[in-house]
Design an enzyme around this catalytic site. Structure first.
Site, PDB file in Angstrom:
ATOM      1  N   GLU A 362       0.791  -1.236   0.000  1.00  0.00           N
ATOM      2  CA  GLU A 362       0.000   0.000   0.000  1.00  0.00           C
ATOM      3  C   GLU A 362       0.821   1.284   0.000  1.00  0.00           C
ATOM      4  O   GLU A 362       0.482   2.252   0.678  1.00  0.00           O
ATOM      5  CB  GLU A 362      -0.962  -0.002   1.212  1.00  0.00           C
ATOM      6  CG  GLU A 362      -1.927  -1.157   1.156  1.00  0.00           C
ATOM      7  CD  GLU A 362      -2.759  -1.317   2.426  1.00  0.00           C
ATOM      8  OE1 GLU A 362      -3.945  -1.650   2.288  1.00  0.00           O
ATOM      9  OE2 GLU A 362      -2.249  -1.127   3.536  1.00  0.00           O
TER      10      GLU A 362
HETATM   11  C1  TNX Z   1      -4.430  -4.307   4.853  1.00  0.00           C
HETATM   12  S1  TNX Z   1      -2.613  -6.541   4.537  1.00  0.00           S
HETATM   13  C2  TNX Z   1      -3.166  -3.995   5.312  1.00  0.00           C
HETATM   14  C3  TNX Z   1      -2.982  -3.563   6.683  1.00  0.00           C
HETATM   15  C4  TNX Z   1      -4.284  -3.413   7.419  1.00  0.00           C
HETATM   16  C5  TNX Z   1      -5.189  -4.569   7.061  1.00  0.00           C
HETATM   17  C6  TNX Z   1      -6.465  -4.545   7.819  1.00  0.00           C
HETATM   18  C7  TNX Z   1      -1.635  -5.484   4.350  1.00  0.00           C
HETATM   19  C8  TNX Z   1      -0.377  -5.922   3.851  1.00  0.00           C
HETATM   20  N1  TNX Z   1      -2.022  -4.229   4.607  1.00  0.00           N
HETATM   21  O1  TNX Z   1      -2.262  -2.356   6.722  1.00  0.00           O
HETATM   22  O2  TNX Z   1      -4.012  -3.417   8.775  1.00  0.00           O
HETATM   23  O3  TNX Z   1      -5.451  -4.526   5.695  1.00  0.00           O
HETATM   24  O4  TNX Z   1      -7.230  -5.688   7.573  1.00  0.00           O
END
Ligand code: TNX
Length: 573
Positions: A362
């Site tokens: 992300e």
């Molecule tokens: C996605 S999974 C994220 C996290 C959040 C999560 C909550 C991932 C690699 N990144 O930053 O905590 O969703 O479900």
């Protein structure tokens, strides 16, 4: 009648002319049956033994994760004696496993269970842990034999003995989990188990960044992993809301960046000694810690501490919300790579395990090309430290690095970029968001958790096949599974446990058990017996309606208010 060789209680049929108490023919029963007095005495003795050793309350096949091969022998149940001894091969790692076994069994049994090495004369009965050069059992397998005469665990490694001990524990009545002595017949079901894991990587992740959890909480989570034969603990140590590990060369990361968490609480961080303690406690349970420093995104806490890492060189305010994707360290600044090298260097020196996790998820604000170059440079830093890199599957487009692992967290079964990275040599850890994300709610009314990846009840956590989950990814590329627990909405140890149980055992079974054992109906029946264990151990769990829990646990609840125990709350909803 059962065979004369059997040590089983003989069913004495009153209509059988050989019955010694047959009232019809006083005095001549022995002659009529052709049995000697000695044979009758033997039968009587077996009947007495049966009264002393009632059938084991647990069946040999009730173990979670399901063992590879189970061969019950109903004539061979073993009653653990009050004077039983634990005998072990004279190897320091095996001795440590034996001491842990003794420590697990002493509180509930109240037995002394001394540990001795095998050099002395063999006493009858008791438990033997035997390290053998038995290659058939591999790096983590074990064999467990229960006979009337005793219990024996054989393995080629201390890790194998450790897993065998977890099985042994589950074969005793649920009250074995009690922290105080319980009057109980400590009977184990007779027979043999041969067991080896399906995958070498079986993990769980704890997000200590969104909410901080202190060392005792983490150690307790490690115990939970060990019970279900998991062997990796991934610690998500940094995120926008907090930086949780002390770094000597950049001290404000922890002291400033660590002083926040979701919701505005005080946060916190691990000192180097705290982290060492976690790593050592895990290692003693044959669990490798994989620390994650999430880069280049999810870095607001680092930017709060060091404005020089921020693209505009302006420190943002601490972040206590739950949005993602807004922060990043400046990939165009050399200072950023000094920071990465220093942080990962210190962490590598504290981490005996093979892997460093570099996050990579992300980073929405970093252009794709810049992102790929950044990841490649960080991969080289990790390689230079003698470690292998793990990253969320977003790092797929970056060039391959030797030993690179991608952690899949998507919710579809198809991702060409990940499949391509696998063709270039990457291997996968599977954490599909819609099956393995333990921060998802069980049901709409679950009081904590998220639902962006869907609701995950126990069946959904259990019913998927890691080997065939992703299109165009061959089964051989899958190294194993991991269940992440993100903690935006999880604030206490009891809430951690509520989200882990009973789904963590489901993921653990996918990682350990051969596919041939996969069967939802049998799994939920085996799982049902564990509710009483969790209650006895003071573990909070979700009383999922899909699991046929016995009506009432038959064992005393743990003491409340003890610092070692979370408040017992067996059903939050
Ligand atoms: C996605 S999974 C994220 C996290 C959040 C999560 C909550 C991932 C690699 N990144 O930053 O905590 O969703 O479900």
């Amino acid at each position: 009648m059962s065979s004369p060789a059997s040590t089983a209680p003989e069913p004495l049929d009153p209509l059988d002319p050989a019955h010694p108490l047959d009232p019809g023919r006083p005095g001549d029963a022995v002659v009529a049956s052709g049995r000697t007095a000695g044979e009758l005495a033997g039968a009587a003795e077996r009947e007495a033994t049966a009264l002393l050793t009632p059938p084991a309350p647990v069946r040999l096949g009730d173990v979670v994760p399901a063992p590879e091969r189970v061969t019950p022998d109903g004539t061979a149940d073993h009653l653990l004696a009050a004077d039983a001894v634990i005998r072990v091969s004279a190897d320091p790692a095996a001795l440590a496993v034996a001491e842990q076994l003794a420590a697990l069994l002493r509180p509930a049994t109240g037995y002394p269970l001394p540990v001795t090495d095998t050099a002395g004369p063999a006493p009858a009965g008791g438990i033997a842990l035997h390290l053998a050069g038995d290659t058939e059992l591999g790096a983590e397998g074990y064999r467990l034999d229960v006979t009337t005469g005793g219990v024996r665990i054989t393995a080629g490694t201390a890790a194998g003995l450790h897993h065998g001990v977890q099985t042994l524990r589950q074969l005793l009545p649920a009250a074995i989990e009690s922290a105080t002595p319980v009057a109980e017949r400590w009977v184990l079901p007779g027979g043999s188990i041969l067991d080896r894991p399906r995958y070498p990587h079986r993990g769980a992740m704890l997000d200590v960044a969104r909410h901080f959890f202190g060392v005792p909480d983490v150690l307790r989570v490690i115990d939970h992993l060990a019970r279900y034969k998991l062997n990796r603990l991934h610690l998500h140590l940094t995120d926008d809301q907090g930086w949780r590990i002390a770094v000597d060369s950049w001290p404000a990361l922890a002291t400033v960046g660590g002083a926040s968490e979701v919701g505005g609480g005080p946060g916190g961080h691990y000192t180097r000694d705290d982290y060492r303690r976690i790593v050592a406690y895990a290692a003693a349970r044959h669990i490798t810690v994989i620390p994650e420093i999430d880069l280049p995104g999810h870095t607001n806490a680092a930017l709060v501490a060091y404005a020089e890492l921020a693209p505009e060189r302006i420190a943002p305010p601490p972040y206590t919300g739950t949005e993602v994707g807004f922060s990043y360290v400046d990939p165009a600044s050399e200072r950023t790579y000094d920071f990465v090298a220093d942080v990962l260097g210190e962490l590598a020196a504290l981490t005996p395990g093979e892997w460093l996790h570099i996050g990579g998820d992300e980073a929405f604000k970093v252009p794709a090309q810049v992102y790929a170059s950044f990841v490649e440079r960080v991969q080289r830093i990790v390689a230079g430290l003698g470690k292998s890199v793990v990253g969320w599957h977003q790092i797929a487009p970056a060039a391959h690095a030797d030993g690179r692992l991608l952690q899949w967290w998507g919710t579809s079964g198809d991702d060409p970029a990940t499949a391509d990275a696998v063709r270039r040599g990457a291997r996968l850890i599977l954490s599909p968001g819609n099956h393995a994300y333990l921060d998802m709610k069980y049901a709409p009314e679950t009081p904590i958790g998220q639902d962006w990846a869907g609701l995950i009840d126990v069946r959904r956590a259990y019913d998927w096949n890691p080997a065939a989950h992703l299109t165009d990814v061959p089964a051989e590329a899958v190294l194993g599974v991991e269940a992440p627990l993100w903690t935006e909405s999880v604030t206490t140890l009891a809430e951690i446990e509520f989200m882990l149980f009973p789904r963590l055992p489901a993921i653990a079974e996918l990682g350990w058990s051969p596919r041939s054992t996969h069967d939802w109906d049998r799994f939920r029946e085996r799982l049902a017996g564990h509710g009483a264990r969790w209650t006895a151990a003071g573990i909070t769990f979700h009383r999922s309606p899909e699991v046929p829990w016995p009506a009432q646990p038959s064992i005393p609840a743990p003491r409340r208010g003890s610092p070692d125990h979370a408040p017992t709350r067996s059903a939050r909803d």
